[in-house]
Design a protein around this motif. Structure first.
Motif, PDB file in Angstrom:
ATOM      1  N   PHE A 237       0.876  -1.170   0.000  1.00  0.00           N
ATOM      2  CA  PHE A 237       0.000   0.000   0.000  1.00  0.00           C
ATOM      3  C   PHE A 237       0.907   1.213   0.000  1.00  0.00           C
ATOM      4  O   PHE A 237       2.120   1.100   0.160  1.00  0.00           O
ATOM      5  N   SER A 238       0.332   2.399  -0.160  1.00  0.00           N
ATOM      6  CA  SER A 238       1.105   3.633  -0.065  1.00  0.00           C
ATOM      7  C   SER A 238       0.346   4.620   0.798  1.00  0.00           C
ATOM      8  O   SER A 238      -0.882   4.565   0.899  1.00  0.00           O
ATOM      9  N   ALA A 239       1.086   5.502   1.475  1.00  0.00           N
ATOM     10  CA  ALA A 239       0.499   6.512   2.352  1.00  0.00           C
ATOM     11  C   ALA A 239      -0.496   5.922   3.348  1.00  0.00           C
ATOM     12  O   ALA A 239      -1.631   6.373   3.459  1.00  0.00           O
ATOM     13  N   PRO A 240      -0.085   4.884   4.120  1.00  0.00           N
ATOM     14  CA  PRO A 240      -0.995   4.335   5.119  1.00  0.00           C
ATOM     15  C   PRO A 240      -1.252   5.337   6.232  1.00  0.00           C
ATOM     16  O   PRO A 240      -0.349   6.032   6.673  1.00  0.00           O
ATOM     17  N   ASP A 241      -2.493   5.388   6.665  1.00  0.00           N
ATOM     18  CA  ASP A 241      -2.906   6.340   7.688  1.00  0.00           C
ATOM     19  C   ASP A 241      -3.406   5.555   8.900  1.00  0.00           C
ATOM     20  O   ASP A 241      -2.619   4.937   9.589  1.00  0.00           O
TER      21      ASP A 241
END
Length: 326
Positions: A237-241
């Protein structure tokens, strides 16, 4: 904290937070989607209070915590003079308390010209009334470095764990509300001018899971020995929050609008040494999803924050969504 670091960090990511509790014994009747109508709200953290059957969410711009009933009625619930930019929220039903992480990134309506980077606290409120119980200072752990308390986890005995997005730290607050440095590691060090640790959950098998935003990693940290930190393999994934455990202890990862604006659900067959994706839900980059909450009906709901608009200087957004994910 230097303002240049703050400004650069804004363009890279925003926060997360939230919970890992299981649903109540008497599920409420919930809608698939809820609309929040409030100019300049920009909600970031979300949780579900299964004791009082309501969503709880933070407003990064207004510096307050709000609630929404299962019928969709919204109201201000908790605030304090120190609550400037609330990030993660956690409803601890077992102890009747609401836990809120708090920072100042210079974009809240409560921010002043010199306040950015000066606040790092955790506020404890009564979960039923919203009355302030305690505020715990964390900035003393980073006197000469940046700090942004972000997400919250609580273990079975009531210890609180807080991620810091600007420093490589996870803090612990015990039952007496004494704060300590629980874990610090070069693995958690954020890249220059970027967000590091973000969402965190407590797994009932006795460890924490936490995502790091700048390099899109998921870590497992043992409660019995916090020096033992391992990267969970097999995920993407990218930019996990924010992250959340669902009713089956699968992990829901919210990818915010700096990524594709999706949620991903992962399962593990080896105690989170590795994991594999079992589903995903498209939310949308412009919606800028941030965090998720497990509700008493057994479903996970994600909040649309529209934070991309706030980071661009627009304070006029008036419609936000709480969405059930598949």
């Amino acid at each position: 904290m230097k303002n240049t670091i703050l400004i650069t960090a804004f363009s890279i990511l925003f926060m997360a937070c939230d919970t890992e509790k299981k649903s109540g014994t008497t599920p409420a009747s919930l809608q698939s989607n809820y609309t929040i109508t409030d100019i300049g709200l920009y909600p970031e953290g979300i949780d579900y209070d299964s004791k009082n059957e309501k969503f709880v969410f933070s407003s990064m711009y207004k510096g307050a915590v709000y609630v929404m009933s299962t019928k969709g009625v919204t109201a201000v619930f908790a605030t304090s003079p120190k609550l400037v930019l609330p990030t993660g929220v956690y409803t601890d039903e077992a102890r009747n308390r609401l836990i809120v992480a708090n920072a100042d990134l210079g974009i809240s309506q409560k921010s002043t010209s010199n306040s950015a980077g000066t606040i790092a606290t955790v506020s404890i409120f009564n979960l039923s009334s919203g009355a302030l119980i305690k505020e715990i200072e964390l900035k003393n752990f980073t006197p000469s470095a940046g700090s942004c308390p972000n997400d919250i986890a609580v273990d079975n005995t009531g210890n609180i764990y807080i991620t810091d997005s600007f420093s490589p730290n996870i803090y612990k607050i015990d039952g007496n509300y004494t704060a300590s440095l629980f874990a610090t590691s070069n693995l958690f060090q954020p890249a220059a001018n970027q967000f590091g640790l973000n969402g965190i959950v407590f797994h009932p098998d006795g460890y924490l899971l936490a995502v790091k935003t700048d390099d899109s990693k998921l870590f497992k940290i043992l409660l019995s020995n916090p020096a033992v930190i391992t990267e969970v393999k097999g995920i993407a994934f990218s930019a996990p929050d924010g992250i959340e455990l669902d009713k089956n202890n699968n992990l829901v990862v919210v990818e915010n609008g700096l990524g594709l604006g999706k949620t991903y659900t992962f399962s593990s067959k080896d105690n989170w040494a590795s994991a594999s994706k079992i589903s995903e839900t498209a939310i949308g980059k412009d919606e800028f999803p941030t965090t998720a909450a497990l509700a008493s009906d057994g479903n996970v709901y994600v909040i649309h924050s529209k934070l991309g608009e706030l980071l661009a200087g627009d304070k006029t957004q008036s419609s936000y969504t709480i969405q059930k994910i598949d």
